[in-house]
Write a protein that holds these residues in place. Structure first.
Motif, PDB file in Angstrom:
ATOM      1  N   ALA A  19       3.989 -19.902  40.235  1.00 46.66           N
ATOM      2  CA  ALA A  19       2.552 -19.767  40.499  1.00 46.66           C
ATOM      3  C   ALA A  19       1.872 -18.753  39.589  1.00 46.66           C
ATOM      4  CB  ALA A  19       2.318 -19.385  41.962  1.00 46.66           C
ATOM      5  N   ALA A  20       2.648 -17.879  38.940  1.00 49.71           N
ATOM      6  CA  ALA A  20       2.071 -16.877  38.035  1.00 49.71           C
ATOM      7  C   ALA A  20       1.304 -17.521  36.892  1.00 49.71           C
ATOM      8  CB  ALA A  20       3.172 -15.966  37.482  1.00 49.71           C
ATOM      9  N   LEU A  49       4.034 -13.506  34.147  1.00 48.78           N
ATOM     10  CA  LEU A  49       5.002 -13.045  35.145  1.00 48.78           C
ATOM     11  C   LEU A  49       4.938 -11.530  35.305  1.00 48.78           C
ATOM     12  CD1 LEU A  49       8.025 -15.316  34.178  1.00 48.78           C
ATOM     13  CD2 LEU A  49       6.763 -15.403  36.331  1.00 48.78           C
ATOM     14  N   VAL A  50       4.865 -10.825  34.179  1.00 49.40           N
ATOM     15  CA  VAL A  50       4.745  -9.365  34.225  1.00 49.40           C
ATOM     16  C   VAL A  50       3.445  -8.963  34.912  1.00 49.40           C
ATOM     17  CG1 VAL A  50       4.525  -7.262  32.848  1.00 49.40           C
ATOM     18  CG2 VAL A  50       6.189  -9.007  32.194  1.00 49.40           C
ATOM     19  N   ALA A  51       2.362  -9.650  34.563  1.00 47.97           N
ATOM     20  CA  ALA A  51       1.057  -9.319  35.139  1.00 47.97           C
ATOM     21  C   ALA A  51       1.039  -9.484  36.655  1.00 47.97           C
ATOM     22  CB  ALA A  51      -0.023 -10.198  34.508  1.00 47.97           C
ATOM     23  N   MET A  91       8.435  -9.207  44.848  1.00 50.95           N
ATOM     24  CA  MET A  91       8.453  -9.553  43.439  1.00 50.95           C
ATOM     25  C   MET A  91       9.885  -9.837  42.994  1.00 50.95           C
ATOM     26  SD  MET A  91       5.297  -9.589  42.473  1.00 50.95           S
ATOM     27  CE  MET A  91       4.993 -10.295  44.104  1.00 50.95           C
ATOM     28  N   ALA A  92      10.044 -10.684  42.000  1.00 53.04           N
ATOM     29  CA  ALA A  92      11.364 -11.180  41.620  1.00 53.04           C
ATOM     30  C   ALA A  92      11.838 -10.578  40.298  1.00 53.04           C
ATOM     31  CB  ALA A  92      11.324 -12.702  41.511  1.00 53.04           C
ATOM     32  N   THR A  93      13.143 -10.643  40.120  1.00 53.57           N
ATOM     33  CA  THR A  93      13.758 -10.308  38.842  1.00 53.57           C
ATOM     34  C   THR A  93      13.938 -11.608  38.072  1.00 53.57           C
ATOM     35  OG1 THR A  93      14.927  -8.461  39.872  1.00 53.57           O
ATOM     36  CG2 THR A  93      15.720  -9.205  37.721  1.00 53.57           C
ATOM     37  N   VAL A  94      13.304 -11.715  36.911  1.00 59.08           N
ATOM     38  CA  VAL A  94      13.202 -12.983  36.198  1.00 59.08           C
ATOM     39  C   VAL A  94      13.659 -12.822  34.754  1.00 59.08           C
ATOM     40  CG1 VAL A  94      11.646 -14.867  35.536  1.00 59.08           C
ATOM     41  CG2 VAL A  94      11.203 -13.568  37.630  1.00 59.08           C
ATOM     42  N   ALA A  95      14.381 -13.811  34.247  1.00 60.28           N
ATOM     43  CA  ALA A  95      14.642 -13.934  32.810  1.00 60.28           C
ATOM     44  C   ALA A  95      13.809 -15.082  32.277  1.00 60.28           C
ATOM     45  CB  ALA A  95      16.126 -14.198  32.551  1.00 60.28           C
ATOM     46  N   PHE A  96      13.256 -14.913  31.079  1.00 63.66           N
ATOM     47  CA  PHE A  96      12.482 -15.988  30.452  1.00 63.66           C
ATOM     48  C   PHE A  96      13.062 -16.236  29.067  1.00 63.66           C
ATOM     49  CE2 PHE A  96       9.298 -18.724  28.946  1.00 63.66           C
ATOM     50  CZ  PHE A  96       8.561 -19.168  30.036  1.00 63.66           C
ATOM     51  N   LEU A  97      13.496 -17.480  28.826  1.00 62.44           N
ATOM     52  CA  LEU A  97      14.171 -17.850  27.589  1.00 62.44           C
ATOM     53  C   LEU A  97      13.256 -18.744  26.751  1.00 62.44           C
ATOM     54  CD1 LEU A  97      17.579 -18.900  29.229  1.00 62.44           C
ATOM     55  CD2 LEU A  97      16.785 -16.591  28.674  1.00 62.44           C
ATOM     56  N   GLU A 141       4.336  -5.461  23.767  1.00 64.85           N
ATOM     57  CA  GLU A 141       3.034  -5.884  24.298  1.00 64.85           C
ATOM     58  C   GLU A 141       2.980  -5.888  25.819  1.00 64.85           C
ATOM     59  OE1 GLU A 141       0.059  -9.783  24.079  1.00 64.85           O
ATOM     60  OE2 GLU A 141       1.671  -9.551  22.607  1.00 64.85           O
ATOM     61  N   HIS A 142       4.076  -6.327  26.456  1.00 68.24           N
ATOM     62  CA  HIS A 142       4.036  -6.565  27.899  1.00 68.24           C
ATOM     63  C   HIS A 142       4.927  -5.632  28.721  1.00 68.24           C
ATOM     64  CE1 HIS A 142       1.663 -10.248  27.568  1.00 68.24           C
ATOM     65  NE2 HIS A 142       2.428 -10.593  26.542  1.00 68.24           N
ATOM     66  N   GLY A 143       5.834  -4.925  28.085  1.00 68.06           N
ATOM     67  CA  GLY A 143       6.816  -4.165  28.850  1.00 68.06           C
ATOM     68  C   GLY A 143       8.033  -5.023  29.136  1.00 68.06           C
ATOM     69  N   GLY A 144       8.801  -4.665  30.164  1.00 68.90           N
ATOM     70  CA  GLY A 144       9.996  -5.433  30.456  1.00 68.90           C
ATOM     71  C   GLY A 144      11.114  -5.125  29.481  1.00 68.90           C
ATOM     72  N   LYS A 145      12.069  -6.051  29.398  1.00 70.36           N
ATOM     73  CA  LYS A 145      13.238  -5.866  28.552  1.00 70.36           C
ATOM     74  C   LYS A 145      13.491  -7.136  27.746  1.00 70.36           C
ATOM     75  CE  LYS A 145      15.427  -3.054  32.183  1.00 70.36           C
ATOM     76  NZ  LYS A 145      16.608  -2.953  33.079  1.00 70.36           N
ATOM     77  N   TRP A 146      14.404  -7.038  26.788  1.00 71.87           N
ATOM     78  CA  TRP A 146      14.834  -8.227  26.058  1.00 71.87           C
ATOM     79  C   TRP A 146      16.352  -8.258  26.014  1.00 71.87           C
ATOM     80  CZ3 TRP A 146      17.686  -8.115  21.481  1.00 71.87           C
ATOM     81  CH2 TRP A 146      17.802  -6.871  20.851  1.00 71.87           C
ATOM     82  N   GLY A 147      16.894  -9.479  25.964  1.00 71.38           N
ATOM     83  CA  GLY A 147      18.337  -9.665  25.880  1.00 71.38           C
ATOM     84  C   GLY A 147      18.709 -10.282  24.554  1.00 71.38           C
ATOM     85  N   ALA A 148      19.855  -9.881  24.026  1.00 74.38           N
ATOM     86  CA  ALA A 148      20.291 -10.386  22.718  1.00 74.38           C
ATOM     87  C   ALA A 148      20.790 -11.824  22.789  1.00 74.38           C
ATOM     88  CB  ALA A 148      21.384  -9.482  22.163  1.00 74.38           C
TER      89      ALA A 148
END
Length: 288
Positions: free
Chosen positions: A153-154, A20-22, A1-7, A43-50
């Motif tokens: 593919a997610a 992606l989380v799922a 599994m990968a470490t991903v940022a989504f903007l 809702e999904h977990g994970g983190k957020w960046g400012a």
């Protein structure tokens, strides 16, 4: 599994990041409206960046789905941009529909920094994003694409590399050119049927099984007949995309007479107050 940022957590990005989380990826999100990023995390977990940079730090892949060329530049470049936070070797995957020109521009900047850039615009609309069945058209370095494809593919039904940098955006232009003509044809047929006194839904049940059938006919004819246009891709965004198509056609010497005409029909829908109607609202100008 990968470490991903989504903007970008718009109507497309919000569910895409959730998929992606799922699938088990570690996801950090960024959104211009901070409250939306925080809601997504709840809702999904994970983190957020400012900032895009903060979200991208430590990521193996950085996905973006924003609005237009300028939005994409703003999340990529500058001291708070994603490129500033990406380590060499990171793959940036752009799902925004933008010009091939800005794609190549940013891919060149990324390459100078030892980073990778894959243009990967999507088709399938809001429903496709929510259901994880988008079609993804990609351009860029083959090795970078091969690394990114299992992550994409997610939320993809199909994902293909179609050439070098910019090829994905050019393929998306072909997609939008097809849609413009198909929706206008469907709108004209349904409006014609109404004037002729036919039951449009009954006719579509028959002709959709023949050569006239299309995704647009199958999924939009009932709502078009009912005057409901709150589904998927907005007219404002379609006109943005068609502008890119027409400008690119001028640059490469292609002729798009139907696309140019339908773009003006969408302009009429905007003038009728339909800026946020979905693309099937072309029928409005034929039935008023």
């Amino acid at each position: 599994m990968a470490t991903v940022a989504f903007l970008g957590l718009g109507v497309m990005g919000y569910p895409m990041a959730g998929h992606l989380v799922a699938k088990g990826h570690q996801v950090t999100v960024y959104n211009r409206t901070e409250a939306k990023a925080k809601t997504w995390v709840v809702e999904h977990g994970g983190k957020w960046g400012a900032t895009p940079r903060a979200a991208a730090e430590g990521a193996e892949f950085v996905m973006a789905c924003v609005g237009n060329d300028d939005d994409l530049r703003s999340v990529c470049l500058g001291p708070d941009g994603a490129f500033a936070g990406m380590k060499p070797g990171t793959v940036f995957v752009d799902h925004t529909t933008v010009s091939a020109q800005v794609t190549r521009e940013l891919a060149a900047v990324a390459a100078e920094q030892g980073k990778n850039f894959v243009d990967a615009p999507v088709s399938g609309g809001q429903a496709g994003a929510q259901n994880g069945v988008l079609s993804v058209m990609c351009g860029g370095d083959a090795a970078a694409y091969e690394r990114a494809e299992p992550v994409i593919a997610a939320y993809a039904r199909i994902c293909r590399r179609l050439g070098d940098s910019g090829a994905g955006q050019l393929a998306k232009m072909m997609n939008q050119i097809c849609i413009a003509g198909l929706v206008q044809g469907l709108a004209e047929a349904l409006a014609f049927g109404q004037k002729a006194g036919l039951d449009g839904a009954a006719v579509v049940e028959v002709i959709s099984q023949g050569a006239a059938g299309s995704w647009q006919m199958q999924n939009r004819h009932k709502t078009m007949l009912a005057g409901e246009f709150d589904f998927g891709f907005a007219v404002d965004w379609m006109r943005k995309d068609l502008k890119i198509c027409l400008e690119t056609a001028d640059q490469i010497g292609a002729i798009l007479p139907v696309t140019a005409l339908v773009d003006q029909f969408y302009k009429e829908v905007q003038q009728m107050g339909g800026q946020r109607n979905d693309t099937s609202s072309l029928i409005r100008r034929l039935t008023r």
